[in-house]
Scaffold this motif. Structure first.
Motif: not given
Length: 184
Positions: A19, A42, A44, A67, A70, A73
């Motif tokens: 993560n 991160r 997408t 992102e 964790p 989401p």
């Protein structure tokens, strides 16, 4: 306890949690009840306009969802950079300098003149009371000062090494650490 809000957490090469491997996290809140941040590097492939159509025009390049971490989401956190950091703006909560969070239920047209750009994060990273401090003391994270543009870089994949390189010395050397080498 001194608040770490606005600081960057840069994953040490030894941190192998998938993560957070080679992540840069901006802490948007750090209080006695715990800490909350978003992963800045991160991206997408989902355009912001596909999910939050009215906000898409304010999203900087790359104009995609990120992102954030964790935790939850399905939720969204929006970072924005104000054009004039001294001005008070309804729906804007300052994190550091001109950077803060924006209430996504607000009308983006009302904010257009005041906001230089936004970045939207799906989910977030969270730590319970004392957990983050223990992880920093254990060498999982480097706690570093950020620059106002860190949350809005055009090439987020380069952010981890970029932040380490600008520290100089041994920290800069870690920016070249191979990703597949085991660290004990």
């Amino acid at each position: 306890m001194e608040s770490l809000t606005g600081q960057l957490l840069v994953a040490a090469p030894a941190l192998k949690d998938p993560n957070f491997d080679r992540t840069v996290v901006l802490l948007v809140a750090h209080e006695p009840g715990g800490a909350l941040g978003v992963v800045l590097n991160r991206a997408t492939e989902v355009p912001v306009a596909d999910v939050l159509s009215s906000w898409g025009a304010l999203a900087g390049e790359p104009a995609v969802l990120f992102e954030g971490g964790p935790v939850q989401p399905e939720s969204a956190i929006c970072l924005a950079r104000m054009r004039t950091p001294t001005r008070r703006l309804k729906g804007f909560h300052q994190v550091s300098g001109a950077v803060g969070t924006v209430d996504l239920s607000a009308d983006p047209e009302r904010l257009r003149e005041s906001i230089a750009g936004i970045r939207v994060f799906a989910g977030y990273s969270g730590w319970s009371p004392g957990q983050l401090e223990d992880e920093i003391a254990g060498g999982s994270w480097f706690l570093l000062d950020g620059l106002p543009g860190d949350a809005f870089v055009n090439r987020p994949d380069d952010l981890w090494s970029m932040v380490l390189r600008r520290q100089g010395g041994m920290m800069a050397a870690m920016a070249h650490f191979p990703p597949d080498v085991a660290v004990n």
